[in-house]
Motif scaffolding. Structure first.
Motif, PDB file in Angstrom:
ATOM      1  N   THR A 115       0.824  -1.210   0.000  1.00 44.73           N
ATOM      2  CA  THR A 115       0.000   0.000   0.000  1.00 44.73           C
ATOM      3  C   THR A 115       0.855   1.255   0.000  1.00 44.73           C
ATOM      4  O   THR A 115       0.589   2.206  -0.748  1.00 44.73           O
ATOM      5  CB  THR A 115      -0.925  -0.002   1.226  1.00 44.73           C
ATOM      6  OG1 THR A 115      -1.737  -1.179   1.199  1.00 44.73           O
ATOM      7  CG2 THR A 115      -1.820   1.220   1.217  1.00 44.73           C
ATOM      8  N   ASN A 118       2.425   1.792  -3.460  1.00 42.42           N
ATOM      9  CA  ASN A 118       1.484   2.394  -4.412  1.00 42.42           C
ATOM     10  C   ASN A 118       1.223   3.859  -4.089  1.00 42.42           C
ATOM     11  O   ASN A 118       1.068   4.692  -4.983  1.00 42.42           O
ATOM     12  CB  ASN A 118       0.163   1.614  -4.405  1.00 42.42           C
ATOM     13  CG  ASN A 118       0.258   0.306  -5.162  1.00 42.42           C
ATOM     14  OD1 ASN A 118       0.953   0.211  -6.169  1.00 42.42           O
ATOM     15  ND2 ASN A 118      -0.431  -0.705  -4.673  1.00 42.42           N
ATOM     16  N   MET A 119       1.174   4.194  -2.801  1.00 43.30           N
ATOM     17  CA  MET A 119       0.923   5.571  -2.399  1.00 43.30           C
ATOM     18  C   MET A 119       2.070   6.488  -2.822  1.00 43.30           C
ATOM     19  O   MET A 119       1.855   7.566  -3.398  1.00 43.30           O
ATOM     20  CB  MET A 119       0.709   5.643  -0.890  1.00 43.30           C
ATOM     21  CG  MET A 119       0.339   7.025  -0.372  1.00 43.30           C
ATOM     22  SD  MET A 119       0.113   7.019   1.432  1.00 43.30           S
ATOM     23  CE  MET A 119      -1.246   5.840   1.589  1.00 43.30           C
ATOM     24  N   GLY A 122       2.002   6.899  -6.476  1.00 39.42           N
ATOM     25  CA  GLY A 122       0.959   7.831  -6.888  1.00 39.42           C
ATOM     26  C   GLY A 122       1.391   9.274  -6.729  1.00 39.42           C
ATOM     27  O   GLY A 122       1.119  10.130  -7.586  1.00 39.42           O
ATOM     28  N   ASN A 150      -5.050   8.424  -8.438  1.00 37.75           N
ATOM     29  CA  ASN A 150      -5.286   8.539  -7.002  1.00 37.75           C
ATOM     30  C   ASN A 150      -4.127   7.942  -6.232  1.00 37.75           C
ATOM     31  O   ASN A 150      -3.075   7.637  -6.804  1.00 37.75           O
ATOM     32  CB  ASN A 150      -6.617   7.882  -6.617  1.00 37.75           C
ATOM     33  CG  ASN A 150      -6.707   6.450  -7.115  1.00 37.75           C
ATOM     34  OD1 ASN A 150      -5.820   5.648  -6.883  1.00 37.75           O
ATOM     35  ND2 ASN A 150      -7.802   6.127  -7.819  1.00 37.75           N
ATOM     36  N   LEU A 151      -4.306   7.761  -4.923  1.00 37.50           N
ATOM     37  CA  LEU A 151      -3.209   7.311  -4.079  1.00 37.50           C
ATOM     38  C   LEU A 151      -2.821   5.861  -4.331  1.00 37.50           C
ATOM     39  O   LEU A 151      -1.691   5.463  -4.021  1.00 37.50           O
ATOM     40  CB  LEU A 151      -3.582   7.488  -2.605  1.00 37.50           C
ATOM     41  CG  LEU A 151      -3.722   8.930  -2.120  1.00 37.50           C
ATOM     42  CD1 LEU A 151      -4.160   8.951  -0.665  1.00 37.50           C
ATOM     43  CD2 LEU A 151      -2.417   9.680  -2.286  1.00 37.50           C
ATOM     44  N   ASN A 152      -3.717   5.062  -4.878  1.00 33.60           N
ATOM     45  CA  ASN A 152      -3.440   3.642  -5.050  1.00 33.60           C
ATOM     46  C   ASN A 152      -3.284   3.213  -6.503  1.00 33.60           C
ATOM     47  O   ASN A 152      -2.548   2.268  -6.786  1.00 33.60           O
ATOM     48  CB  ASN A 152      -4.555   2.802  -4.414  1.00 33.60           C
ATOM     49  CG  ASN A 152      -4.617   2.975  -2.918  1.00 33.60           C
ATOM     50  OD1 ASN A 152      -3.599   3.026  -2.245  1.00 33.60           O
ATOM     51  ND2 ASN A 152      -5.827   3.089  -2.382  1.00 33.60           N
ATOM     52  N   SER A 153      -3.966   3.868  -7.416  1.00 37.28           N
ATOM     53  CA  SER A 153      -3.987   3.360  -8.781  1.00 37.28           C
ATOM     54  C   SER A 153      -4.175   4.477  -9.799  1.00 37.28           C
ATOM     55  O   SER A 153      -4.538   5.602  -9.452  1.00 37.28           O
ATOM     56  CB  SER A 153      -5.113   2.322  -8.944  1.00 37.28           C
ATOM     57  OG  SER A 153      -6.365   2.922  -8.657  1.00 37.28           O
ATOM     58  N   PRO A 167      -2.361  -0.541 -10.709  1.00 36.27           N
ATOM     59  CA  PRO A 167      -1.647  -0.052  -9.521  1.00 36.27           C
ATOM     60  C   PRO A 167      -0.534   0.923  -9.907  1.00 36.27           C
ATOM     61  O   PRO A 167       0.140   0.750 -10.932  1.00 36.27           O
ATOM     62  CB  PRO A 167      -1.086  -1.329  -8.890  1.00 36.27           C
ATOM     63  CG  PRO A 167      -1.967  -2.419  -9.401  1.00 36.27           C
ATOM     64  CD  PRO A 167      -2.383  -2.015 -10.780  1.00 36.27           C
ATOM     65  N   ASN A 168      -0.362   1.952  -9.094  1.00 38.23           N
ATOM     66  CA  ASN A 168       0.650   2.962  -9.397  1.00 38.23           C
ATOM     67  C   ASN A 168       2.051   2.370  -9.483  1.00 38.23           C
ATOM     68  O   ASN A 168       2.879   2.813 -10.285  1.00 38.23           O
ATOM     69  CB  ASN A 168       0.616   4.064  -8.336  1.00 38.23           C
ATOM     70  CG  ASN A 168      -0.666   4.874  -8.407  1.00 38.23           C
ATOM     71  OD1 ASN A 168      -1.227   5.072  -9.470  1.00 38.23           O
ATOM     72  ND2 ASN A 168      -1.121   5.342  -7.259  1.00 38.23           N
ATOM     73  N   LYS A 169       2.335   1.386  -8.642  1.00 41.08           N
ATOM     74  CA  LYS A 169       3.651   0.757  -8.661  1.00 41.08           C
ATOM     75  C   LYS A 169       3.927   0.111 -10.016  1.00 41.08           C
ATOM     76  O   LYS A 169       5.059   0.154 -10.518  1.00 41.08           O
ATOM     77  CB  LYS A 169       3.737  -0.281  -7.542  1.00 41.08           C
ATOM     78  CG  LYS A 169       5.071  -0.979  -7.444  1.00 41.08           C
ATOM     79  CD  LYS A 169       5.067  -2.004  -6.323  1.00 41.08           C
ATOM     80  CE  LYS A 169       6.396  -2.742  -6.251  1.00 41.08           C
ATOM     81  NZ  LYS A 169       6.394  -3.776  -5.178  1.00 41.08           N
TER      82      LYS A 169
END
Length: 298
Positions: A115, A118-119, A122, A150-153, A167-169
Motif C-alpha cells: 500500500t 502504491n501511495m 501515486g 489517485n493514491l493507489n492506482s 496499480p501505481n507501482k
C-alpha cells in the motif's frame, strides 16, 4: 502500629508536597510547553492549507494534495511536541518516544509495504508532467485515456468506454508510451497490387494521393516501400505524418488514407487482388461418371 501508619501518611504527605513544589518550580516550563503546542496546532492548520494550495498548482488530484497537506501538518505538530517535551526537561521521555516511533514505523512499513509503495508511486506520478489526466497512454498491454490518478492506482478509459485500474507501482516499474506528448503521428497503410501492375506508376500514384489529403503534414515526405512478393500480390507499405491529438484522429486519418488509395486505384484500373484458391481434380472421368449417376437417380 500507629507509628507505622503515621510514617506512611508522612511519606505520602512529603511526596505530595514535593510534587507540588516541583509543579510550581516547573510551572513556567509547563506554560511554555502549552504555548508551544497551541502555536504548533494553529500553525499546522495554516501549513496544511498552504501545502494543499501549493500542491494543487501542479497536482489536480484532491486526494493526493490533501495527503500532502496532512503530512506537512503532522510534521509541524511533531516538531511542536518535541519542543514542548524539551521545555519540560523530559529528555528520557523524548528518547523513548523517538525509539517507539521508529519501531512502530518499521512494523507499519513492513505490514503495509504494498500500500505504501502504491501511495508513494501515486505521489510520484502526480508530479510527472509527462503523465497527466487527459493524456492517451499505453502501458502493460492496455491503452486509453488517463481519467484519474489517485493514491493507489491509475485509471484508464479505453475506446470501449470501460475502466482499467492499474496499480501505481506497476506504472512506475514498466515502460509507458504517451501519445499526447506530440501532435504528429506516423500512419502506416499496408496494401498490395497485382503482379501485372506498373510498380513505378503505383508508387507515384499513392504518394500523390496521400500528399493531397488535408490531414497530412505538408512539411514531411510520404514514404513508400515494396515489402515482398505475396501469394497473389506484391505487397507495399505507405507511411506518412499527420497532425492528430489522440488515437481517434489517428484512426480517422488512416481510414481517410485507405479510402483515398482505393479510389485512386479504381480510377486508374489498378487491381488490388485477393487470395484465389484453385481446385484441381486429377480424375476428371470419374468425377463426370459420378455426376451422371446422381442425375439418373434423381
Amino acid at each position: 502500629m500507629k507509628t507505622e501508619i503515621q510514617t506512611s501518611f508522612t511519606d505520602i504527605y512529603d511526596k505530595l508536597i514535593g510534587w507540588a513544589i516541583s509543579v510550581i518550580h516547573n510551572l513556567p516550563n509547563l506554560l511554555v510547553a502549552i504555548i508551544v503546542m497551541v502555536i504548533a496546532y494553529y500553525l499546522a492548520k495554516v501549513v496544511n492549507k498552504w501545502a494543499v494550495r501549493l500542491a494543487s498548482r501542479s497536482i489536480p488530484q484532491k486526494a493526493i494534495t490533501n495527503l500532502i497537506g496532512r503530512a506537512a501538518a503532522i510534521v509541524v505538530v511533531l516538531v511542536g511536541l518535541f519542543l514542548a517535551l524539551g521545555a519540560l526537561d523530559l529528555s528520557k521521555a523524548l528518547n523513548t518516544l523517538l525509539a517507539g516511533a521508529g519501531i512502530s514505523g518499521l512494523v507499519i512499513g513492513l505490514a503495509l509495504q504494498g500500500t505504501l509503495s502504491n501511495m508513494l508511486s501515486g505521489i510520484q506520478l502526480s508530479f510527472r508532467k509527462k503523465i497527466q489526466i487527459g493524456h492517451w497512454i499505453e502501458t502493460t498491454g492496455y491503452e486509453g485515456e488517463v481519467v484519474d490518478i489517485n493514491l493507489n492506482s491509475l485509471v484508464l478509459q479505453p475506446m470501449d468506454n470501460t475502466r482499467v485500474i492499474i496499480p501505481n507501482k506497476t506504472i512506475i516499474e514498466n515502460p509507458l508510451k504517451n501519445y499526447s506528448l506530440t501532435s504528429n503521428f506516423k500512419i502506416e497503410i499496408n496494401c498490395g497490387v497485382g503482379y501485372g501492375s506498373d510498380l513505378d506508376k503505383v508508387e507515384q500514384l499513392v504518394k500523390d494521393t496521400i500528399k493531397n489529403l488535408n490531414q497530412v503534414d505538408k512539411n514531411t515526405d510520404v514514404e513508400f516501400y515494396y515489402r515482398n512478393f505475396g501469394d497473389s500480390a506484391i505487397d507495399f507499405s505507405c507511411r506518412y505524418w499527420v497532425n492528430a491529438r489522440d488515437v481517434r484522429n489517428r484512426l480517422e486519418a488512416k481510414s481517410i488514407g485507405i479510402k483515398a488509395i482505393k479510389a485512386a486505384f479504381n480510377a486508374n484500373d489498378i487491381n488490388i487482388p485477393f487470395p484465389i484458391r484453385t481446385l484441381q481434380f486429377d480424375n476428371e472421368l470419374e468425377f463426370k461418371n459420378k455426376e451422371i449417376g446422381e442425375v439418373s437417380q434423381n
